[in-house]
Design a protein around this motif. Structure first.
Motif, mmCIF file in Angstrom:
data_model
loop_
_atom_site.group_PDB
_atom_site.id
_atom_site.type_symbol
_atom_site.label_atom_id
_atom_site.label_comp_id
_atom_site.label_asym_id
_atom_site.label_seq_id
_atom_site.Cartn_x
_atom_site.Cartn_y
_atom_site.Cartn_z
ATOM 1 N N ASP A 85 0.822 -1.206 0.000
ATOM 2 C CA ASP A 85 0.000 0.000 0.000
ATOM 3 C C ASP A 85 0.855 1.255 0.000
ATOM 4 O OD1 ASP A 85 -2.961 -0.865 0.289
ATOM 5 O OD2 ASP A 85 -1.902 -2.134 1.716
ATOM 6 N N TYR A 86 2.010 1.200 0.653
ATOM 7 C CA TYR A 86 2.915 2.350 0.630
ATOM 8 C C TYR A 86 3.427 2.608 -0.781
ATOM 9 C CZ TYR A 86 6.704 5.513 1.888
ATOM 10 O OH TYR A 86 7.543 6.607 1.965
ATOM 11 N N LEU A 87 3.720 1.547 -1.503
ATOM 12 C CA LEU A 87 4.177 1.693 -2.884
ATOM 13 C C LEU A 87 3.163 2.462 -3.715
ATOM 14 C CD1 LEU A 87 6.044 0.830 -5.339
ATOM 15 C CD2 LEU A 87 4.535 -1.143 -5.542
ATOM 16 N N PHE A 88 1.900 2.046 -3.659
ATOM 17 C CA PHE A 88 0.906 2.700 -4.504
ATOM 18 C C PHE A 88 0.502 4.065 -3.969
ATOM 19 C CE2 PHE A 88 0.713 -1.528 -6.191
ATOM 20 C CZ PHE A 88 0.633 -1.264 -7.548
ATOM 21 N N TYR A 89 0.501 4.222 -2.652
ATOM 22 C CA TYR A 89 0.299 5.564 -2.102
ATOM 23 C C TYR A 89 1.353 6.507 -2.678
ATOM 24 C CZ TYR A 89 -0.223 9.354 1.257
ATOM 25 O OH TYR A 89 -0.423 10.588 1.817
ATOM 26 N N SER A 90 2.596 6.066 -2.674
ATOM 27 C CA SER A 90 3.699 6.885 -3.188
ATOM 28 C C SER A 90 3.520 7.171 -4.677
ATOM 29 C CB SER A 90 5.034 6.171 -2.950
ATOM 30 O OG SER A 90 5.241 5.904 -1.577
ATOM 31 N N GLY A 91 3.144 6.141 -5.431
ATOM 32 C CA GLY A 91 2.958 6.322 -6.862
ATOM 33 C C GLY A 91 1.883 7.326 -7.195
ATOM 34 N N TYR A 92 0.782 7.278 -6.484
ATOM 35 C CA TYR A 92 -0.317 8.202 -6.779
ATOM 36 C C TYR A 92 0.017 9.641 -6.388
ATOM 37 C CZ TYR A 92 -3.281 4.210 -7.880
ATOM 38 O OH TYR A 92 -3.804 3.081 -8.463
ATOM 39 N N VAL A 93 0.729 9.820 -5.293
ATOM 40 C CA VAL A 93 1.126 11.183 -4.912
ATOM 41 C C VAL A 93 2.176 11.702 -5.892
ATOM 42 C CG1 VAL A 93 2.101 12.656 -3.120
ATOM 43 C CG2 VAL A 93 0.567 10.784 -2.485
ATOM 44 N N ALA A 94 3.106 10.836 -6.293
ATOM 45 C CA ALA A 94 4.111 11.252 -7.276
ATOM 46 C C ALA A 94 3.446 11.681 -8.576
ATOM 47 C CB ALA A 94 5.097 10.104 -7.538
ATOM 48 N N LEU A 95 2.418 10.958 -8.998
ATOM 49 C CA LEU A 95 1.728 11.315 -10.235
ATOM 50 C C LEU A 95 0.957 12.628 -10.079
ATOM 51 C CD1 LEU A 95 2.201 9.401 -12.565
ATOM 52 C CD2 LEU A 95 -0.214 8.798 -12.504
ATOM 53 N N ALA A 96 0.452 12.895 -8.878
ATOM 54 C CA ALA A 96 -0.232 14.174 -8.641
ATOM 55 C C ALA A 96 0.733 15.335 -8.868
ATOM 56 C CB ALA A 96 -0.786 14.214 -7.220
ATOM 57 N N TYR A 97 1.972 15.150 -8.411
ATOM 58 C CA TYR A 97 2.990 16.182 -8.643
ATOM 59 C C TYR A 97 3.210 16.393 -10.131
ATOM 60 C CZ TYR A 97 7.785 17.965 -9.201
ATOM 61 O OH TYR A 97 8.895 18.667 -9.603
ATOM 62 N N TRP A 98 3.323 15.315 -10.887
ATOM 63 C CA TRP A 98 3.584 15.460 -12.318
ATOM 64 C C TRP A 98 2.387 16.012 -13.074
ATOM 65 C CZ3 TRP A 98 8.050 16.282 -13.944
ATOM 66 C CH2 TRP A 98 9.155 15.726 -13.281
ATOM 67 N N TRP A 99 1.189 15.748 -12.587
ATOM 68 C CA TRP A 99 0.029 16.362 -13.237
ATOM 69 C C TRP A 99 -0.043 17.864 -12.954
ATOM 70 C CZ3 TRP A 99 -2.432 15.836 -17.348
ATOM 71 C CH2 TRP A 99 -2.607 14.576 -17.922
ATOM 72 N N ALA A 100 0.294 18.247 -11.739
ATOM 73 C CA ALA A 100 0.321 19.678 -11.432
ATOM 74 C C ALA A 100 1.388 20.371 -12.279
ATOM 75 C CB ALA A 100 0.577 19.889 -9.944
ATOM 76 N N ARG A 101 2.553 19.766 -12.389
ATOM 77 C CA ARG A 101 3.610 20.340 -13.218
ATOM 78 C C ARG A 101 3.225 20.373 -14.690
ATOM 79 N NH1 ARG A 101 9.894 18.966 -12.251
ATOM 80 N NH2 ARG A 101 9.862 19.911 -14.328
ATOM 81 N N SER A 102 2.500 19.360 -15.138
ATOM 82 C CA SER A 102 2.082 19.326 -16.538
ATOM 83 C C SER A 102 1.122 20.456 -16.866
ATOM 84 C CB SER A 102 1.439 17.968 -16.858
ATOM 85 O OG SER A 102 2.388 16.928 -16.781
ATOM 86 N N VAL A 103 0.208 20.734 -15.947
ATOM 87 C CA VAL A 103 -0.712 21.853 -16.172
ATOM 88 C C VAL A 103 0.063 23.166 -16.228
ATOM 89 C CG1 VAL A 103 -2.652 23.159 -15.229
ATOM 90 C CG2 VAL A 103 -2.666 20.661 -15.133
ATOM 91 N N ALA A 104 0.987 23.354 -15.301
ATOM 92 C CA ALA A 104 1.803 24.573 -15.290
ATOM 93 C C ALA A 104 2.612 24.694 -16.581
ATOM 94 C CB ALA A 104 2.725 24.575 -14.080
ATOM 95 N N ALA A 105 3.197 23.579 -17.016
ATOM 96 C CA ALA A 105 4.000 23.600 -18.237
ATOM 97 C C ALA A 105 3.140 23.880 -19.457
ATOM 98 C CB ALA A 105 4.717 22.266 -18.405
ATOM 99 N N ALA A 106 1.946 23.308 -19.486
ATOM 100 C CA ALA A 106 1.045 23.546 -20.616
ATOM 101 C C ALA A 106 0.634 25.005 -20.680
ATOM 102 C CB ALA A 106 -0.177 22.647 -20.511
ATOM 103 N N ASP A 107 0.297 25.589 -19.536
ATOM 104 C CA ASP A 107 -0.112 26.995 -19.500
ATOM 105 C C ASP A 107 0.989 27.910 -20.021
ATOM 106 O OD1 ASP A 107 -2.558 26.299 -18.487
ATOM 107 O OD2 ASP A 107 -2.115 26.884 -16.418
ATOM 108 N N ALA A 108 2.237 27.558 -19.735
ATOM 109 C CA ALA A 108 3.367 28.411 -20.121
ATOM 110 C C ALA A 108 3.879 28.110 -21.528
ATOM 111 C CB ALA A 108 4.506 28.232 -19.116
ATOM 112 N N SER A 109 3.329 27.094 -22.165
ATOM 113 C CA SER A 109 3.853 26.642 -23.452
ATOM 114 C C SER A 109 3.147 27.330 -24.623
ATOM 115 C CB SER A 109 3.669 25.131 -23.588
ATOM 116 O OG SER A 109 2.306 24.818 -23.826
ATOM 117 N N SER A 110 3.614 27.022 -25.810
ATOM 118 C CA SER A 110 2.990 27.524 -27.037
ATOM 119 C C SER A 110 2.044 26.496 -27.637
ATOM 120 C CB SER A 110 4.079 27.878 -28.061
ATOM 121 O OG SER A 110 4.875 26.732 -28.365
#
Length: 596
Positions: A523-548
């Motif tokens: 459960d710790y493995l998947f808890y970690s995976g889902y939180v890690a993916l939340a970080y990358w989704w937040a970064r992806s939105v930020a990157a998309a907003d700043a992109s062309s």
């Protein structure tokens, strides 16, 4: 038949906009890895995978491999050999290998999209060159110079392929039990005797020689894992001058009949006094083994990602074309006899789950690949150590989560097809069957969980976790006043704090009960995976907003991130509850009572 087209737009977005890859690898000294070079690699990778490998995917599944009991030879499916010849001639096996050994000398991170495309196009074929990378890495870091000159150069060129011979019939995860013997010879070589099983690409007709990296015990080896040594054992004997000689005393004893990846040769390999050469120091084979294993584990994670991408593409196409019923809120396509099933909320749930896990997983895994480059070429020891800590922490997450999500996504995609997904015509059942092995080889999901929880978090005192949490905190701090990202930054910061507190609570309880680590690991493995993916989704939105990128692309990223935070990230609640319940629910039932 399922189709595949390399998702170059999202791959480029991940590399250039999210990871700022040009700047990242440029400061590491990869002066030749500019935008034009990267684009050329991506375009040609997509062409090769789409036109050469993808059409052979079903061929490999239907034909499998042919084993000749008389001579132990293995013949691959029609077209596989020609595809491998094109792969080798294109130099793809040496994309990230050092130029001094015949490679292109490009960053490791550029090999991640190539691996994803190969695995999406034809997973079974991709297994033949896959372990060559692990064997090459072991020889590069642990082999003698003559071994690098003789074996490594041919692995890099693709002239030969490599294997990892670890598992034995009685010995899987616990390599301390292995029995294969290595007897010293007068010429400095060793005679290797024993049986290895589940050897991917252990025998085939793609290359004239196969380089086996074999774990074995020397006569004076201490018991357990501290008595393991590594040997390079070629199919045909090879002299120190590189000349290939007579057939070595080894052969394939059988090929396994499997649930999936039928086009991949999974072999029983028998060594009967075969000539081998020690790689590294005696009794220090585990270090070299982990060099191979970690390379392979990232590669298997990419297999899960590639299969998820292909499954998603096919399910999306089918959902847009398949007419069935009407939307509950009224006809969306009144000019048609029925609406396409993509209007149905449950179909959208499955499609969005695939999209969120694929695109988030792409950022997660490519970033892990970048750490390989930083760990090797960082500006100073501190930067290299930090990257190595982060890579060690992310490797079990990438391997386990992306493969388990691969199983989930291929099954979601099959479900979108309904009964048509269960029959062979559309190719979806093959993807679901092929995906299952990725959670098993190179260490099962449970082994990855124990590695993350026991070694990377407890033994190493969370070194990699601290680095990742630092990335999360830096991102949240940088965007603390960005109203456009507040819906992601706030929940992400809360989850990061909870992640840290949860880790400390497990560590505290484990001091009083060692079973706590094993009970919490999955459960710790998947808890970690889902939180890690939340970080990358937040970064992806930020990157998309700043992109062309086009506005529609930006909106799609934002809406998919919203779906992820609303519908998938809450899975962490169940995982946390399971962790908090402790070992008792798992261990209270007496073994004898399981069949009561």
């Amino acid at each position: 038949m399922s189709r595949y087209s390399a998702p170059l737009r999202d791959i480029r977005f991940t590399l250039f906009d999210v990871l700022d890859i040009e700047s990242s690898v440029g400061r590491l000294g990869f002066d030749d890895a500019g935008r034009d070079t990267i684009d050329a690699v991506l375009e040609e990778s997509a062409r090769f995978c789409g036109t050469v490998l993808a059409p052979l995917n079903r061929v490999g599944d239907e034909h499998g491999v042919r084993f000749d009991q008389a001579d132990g030879s293995v013949t691959t499916a029609p077209g596989f050999r020609d595809a491998y010849t094109q792969f080798a001639q294109g130099g793809w096996g040496g994309l990230a290998a050092p130029a001094e050994y015949g490679g292109m000398g490009l960053p490791h991170v550029l090999g991640m999209p190539l691996e994803e495309m190969i695995d999406a196009a034809n997973l079974a074929w991709g297994n033949f060159p896959l372990l060559s990378h692990g064997a090459a890495s072991a020889l590069l870091h642990h082999g003698e110079q003559w071994q690098r000159d003789v074996f490594l150069t041919r692995l890099v060129s693709g002239e030969w392929t490599g294997t990892m011979c670890l598992t034995e019939p009685h010995c899987g995860t616990d390599l301390g039990l292995l029995r294969t013997r290595a007897e010293p010879g007068a010429d400095g070589s060793h005679a290797i005797t024993g049986t290895k099983i589940f050897i991917t690409a252990g025998e085939h007709d793609l290359t004239p020689n196969i380089v086996h990296l074999v774990l074995a015990r020397l006569p004076d080896a201490p018991a357990g894992s501290k008595g393991i040594s590594l040997f390079v054992v070629p199919k045909f004997k090879v002299g120190r001058d590189g000349a290939m000689g007579e057939r070595n005393a080894l052969r394939c004893g059988a090929v396994e009949h499997k649930m999936g990846i039928h086009g991949s040769a999974t072999c029983v390999m028998n060594f009967d006094g075969a000539q081998g050469w020690l790689v590294g120091q005696p009794h220090k084979g585990l270090a070299a083994m982990f060099t191979m294993m970690n390379t392979a584990r990232l590669g298997v994670g990419m297999q899960g990602l590639g299969l998820s991408e292909r499954a998603y593409q096919n399910a999306l196409h089918y959902a847009r074309e398949r007419l069935q019923s009407r939307a509950l809120s009224g006809a969306k396509f009144p000019d048609k006899p029925a609406d396409p099933i993509i209007v149905q909320p449950d179909v959208r749930r499955m499609l969005l789950t695939c999209k969120a896990l694929v695109e988030g997983g792409r950022a997660l895994s490519y970033h892990a690949g970048l750490q390989v480059d930083i760990a090797a070429h960082g500006a100073d020891e501190a930067e290299r150590r930090q990257a190595d800590d982060l890579l060690g922490f992310l490797t079990p997450i990438v391997k386990a989560c992306l493969t388990e999500w691969g199983v989930e996504c291929t099954y979601h995609a099959l479900q979108c097809f309904g009964g048509h997904g269960y029959i062979a015509e559309h190719g979806m059942e093959q993807l679901a069957r092929d995906a299952r092995i990725t959670t098993l080889y190179e260490g099962t999901t449970g082994i990855q969980a124990l590695d993350l929880m026991g070694r990377k978090t407890m033994q190493l005192q969370g070194a990699g976790l601290k680095v990742f949490l630092g990335l999360v905190e830096a991102f949240c701090k940088a965007h603390a006043d960005d109203s456009a990202l507040s819906e992601f930054v706030g929940p992400l910061r809360e989850k990061a704090a909870e992640w840290q507190a949860l880790t400390m609570a497990i560590a505290k309880r484990a001091m009083g009960d060692p079973e706590e680590i094993g009970a919490a690991a999955y459960d710790y493995l998947f808890y970690s995976g889902y939180v890690a993916l939340a970080y990358w989704w937040a970064r992806s939105v930020a990157a998309a907003d700043a992109s062309s990128q086009p506005q529609a692309f930006k909106e799609a990223k934002r809406e998919t991130a919203r779906f992820y935070f609303a519908r998938i990230l809450p899975r962490t609640l169940a995982h946390k509850a399971a962790i908090d319940s402790g070992p008792a629910p798992l261990l209270a039932l007496d073994e004898a009572a399981f069949d009561a």
